[in-house]
Design a protein around this motif. Structure first.
Motif, PDB file in Angstrom:
ATOM      1  N   ILE A 182       0.829  -1.212   0.000  1.00 19.11           N
ATOM      2  CA  ILE A 182       0.000   0.000   0.000  1.00 19.11           C
ATOM      3  C   ILE A 182       0.860   1.258   0.000  1.00 19.11           C
ATOM      4  CG2 ILE A 182      -1.646   1.370   1.350  1.00 19.11           C
ATOM      5  CD1 ILE A 182      -2.859  -1.334   2.271  1.00 19.11           C
ATOM      6  N   GLU A 185       3.063   1.709  -3.217  1.00 19.22           N
ATOM      7  CA  GLU A 185       2.248   2.087  -4.374  1.00 19.22           C
ATOM      8  C   GLU A 185       1.722   3.516  -4.259  1.00 19.22           C
ATOM      9  OE1 GLU A 185       2.095   0.478  -7.203  1.00 19.22           O
ATOM     10  OE2 GLU A 185       3.465  -0.927  -6.254  1.00 19.22           O
ATOM     11  N   TYR A 248      -5.320   0.739  -7.387  1.00 20.88           N
ATOM     12  CA  TYR A 248      -5.710  -0.503  -6.717  1.00 20.88           C
ATOM     13  C   TYR A 248      -5.194  -1.775  -7.384  1.00 20.88           C
ATOM     14  CZ  TYR A 248      -8.773   2.434  -3.903  1.00 20.88           C
ATOM     15  OH  TYR A 248      -9.256   3.392  -3.050  1.00 20.88           O
ATOM     16  N   ILE A 251      -1.672  -2.291  -6.288  1.00 25.72           N
ATOM     17  CA  ILE A 251      -1.594  -2.660  -4.868  1.00 25.72           C
ATOM     18  C   ILE A 251      -1.879  -4.148  -4.701  1.00 25.72           C
ATOM     19  CG2 ILE A 251      -2.732  -2.418  -2.623  1.00 25.72           C
ATOM     20  CD1 ILE A 251      -3.055   0.552  -3.197  1.00 25.72           C
TER      21      ILE A 251
END
Length: 271
Positions: A182, A185, A248, A251
Motif C-alpha cells: 500500500i 504504491e 488498486y 496494490i
C-alpha cells in the motif's frame, strides 16, 4: 522559437534527469550533495511557472522524507522487539516521505494523486509495451495472468521452505505484505507518478518512475541486476495504474508478490 520558449521546453527534461540523479545520490546516502543540487535548481526555477517549481519541491520533500526515514529506521533497530516486528515498523516509516510530499502538493494547490479512484477493470493493456504490442487484454485478465505466472514461478522455492503456519507467521505475512504494498504504491504509482505525468506526460512518466523505483532498492542491499528486474515490474505496475485510472490493481499485485517473496524466503521471516 524564443529563448524563453526553449527554456520552458527544456526544463522538464532537465528535471527528469535531476530526479534520477537525486534517486541515485540518495541511495548512496550523499544527502548534502542532494540538497545542494536541489537548492540550486529551486533558486533557478524561481523565474519559471508554478508547475515547474512544484516538482522540484516535491523532489526536495522526497529527499527530506527519505533522510528522516533512514534515521527513524536506525532508531527502530534499538527497540526491544522481535526482528519481524521491527521490519513491519520500518516499512511503516514510508509514511514520512508520503506525508511530506502530500503536504507540498496541498500547499501548491495541486492534486496529490491522479489514481486514487475506482479502477476501470475493462480498460485494455497491451503486452509488452502497455499502449501497443502483439496482444491486448483487460486489466482484470492481465492481473489474473500476471499473478498466476508469479505463483508458478515462486512455487518451487516455496516448497523448499519449512515455515510452520503459526499465527505469528501469518500475521507477519499479511501485515508486512499489505503495509509495504500500500505505502510503496501510494508513493511511487500515486504521488511520484502523478507529478511525473503532470511534468512530462504518461509514457515518459511510466518509464522514468519505474526506473527510479527499481533504483530505490539499491539501499536495501539488492544488486543492480535485481533492481532492474524491479524496474520491469514497476513498468507494469505503472502501466496498470495509468490504463485503469487507479492504483488498486497495482496494490493487489504488489501485495501478492510480497506474500510470495516471504513464503519463498526472499524476504526473511525469523522464527
Amino acid at each position: 522559437m524564443s529563448k524563453l520558449e526553449k527554456q520552458k521546453n527544456t526544463l522538464p527534461f532537465i528535471q527528469l534527469i535531476l530526479f534520477l540523479a537525486i534517486i541515485i545520490i540518495v541511495q548512496y546516502k550523499l544527502f548534502m550533495l542532494a540538497f545542494t543540487v536541489l537548492a540550486i535548481f529551486i533558486i533557478y526555477s524561481a523565474i519559471t511557472g508554478k508547475q515547474k517549481r512544484v516538482f522540484l519541491w516535491m523532489l526536495a520533500g522526497y529527499t527530506i522524507g527519505y533522510v528522516i526515514f533512514l534515521f527513524g529506521d536506525r532508531l527502530i533497530e534499538l527497540l526491544p522487539f522481535h526482528i519481524n516486528i521491527l521490519m513491519i515498523l520500518s516499512r511503516m516509516l514510508l509514511l514520512i516521505p508520503i506525508i511530506i510530499m502530500m503536504y507540498i502538493a496541498y500547499k501548491f494547490n495541486e492534486k496529490m494523486n491522479f489514481y486514487w479512484t475506482k479502477p476501470n477493470w475493462q480498460a485494455k493493456i497491451s503486452f509488452p509495451f502497455i499502449w501497443t504490442g502483439f496482444h491486448s487484454i483487460s486489466i482484470k485478465l492481465f492481473l489474473i495472468i500476471a499473478i498466476s505466472i508469479n505463483i508458478i514461478s515462486f512455487f518451487p522455492f516455496i516448497l523448499q521452505m519449512s515455515h510452520q503456519l503459526s499465527t505469528f507467521f501469518i500475521l507477519f505475512l499479511l501485515l508486512f505484505s499489505s503495509i509495504n504494498a500500500i505505502l510503496e504504491e501510494i508513493l511511487w504509482r500515486g504521488i511520484i507518478l502523478t507529478r511525473l505525468v503532470d511534468l512530462a506526460g504518461e509514457k515518459t512518466a511510466l518509464l522514468i518512475s519505474s526506473f527510479a523505483f527499481g533504483l530505490s532498492h539499491l539501499i536495501l542491499g539488492y544488486s543492480f541486476l535485481t533492481c532492474m528486474l524491479f524496474s520491469i515490474g514497476g513498468i507494469f505496475y505503472a502501466g496498470m495504474t495509468i490504463r485503469s485510472g487507479s492504483i488498486y490493481p497495482a496494490i493487489i499485485w504488489h501485495f501478492i508478490f510480497n506474500i510470495l517473496m516471504i513464503a519463498s524466503g526472499l524476504i526473511p521471516f525469523i522464527n
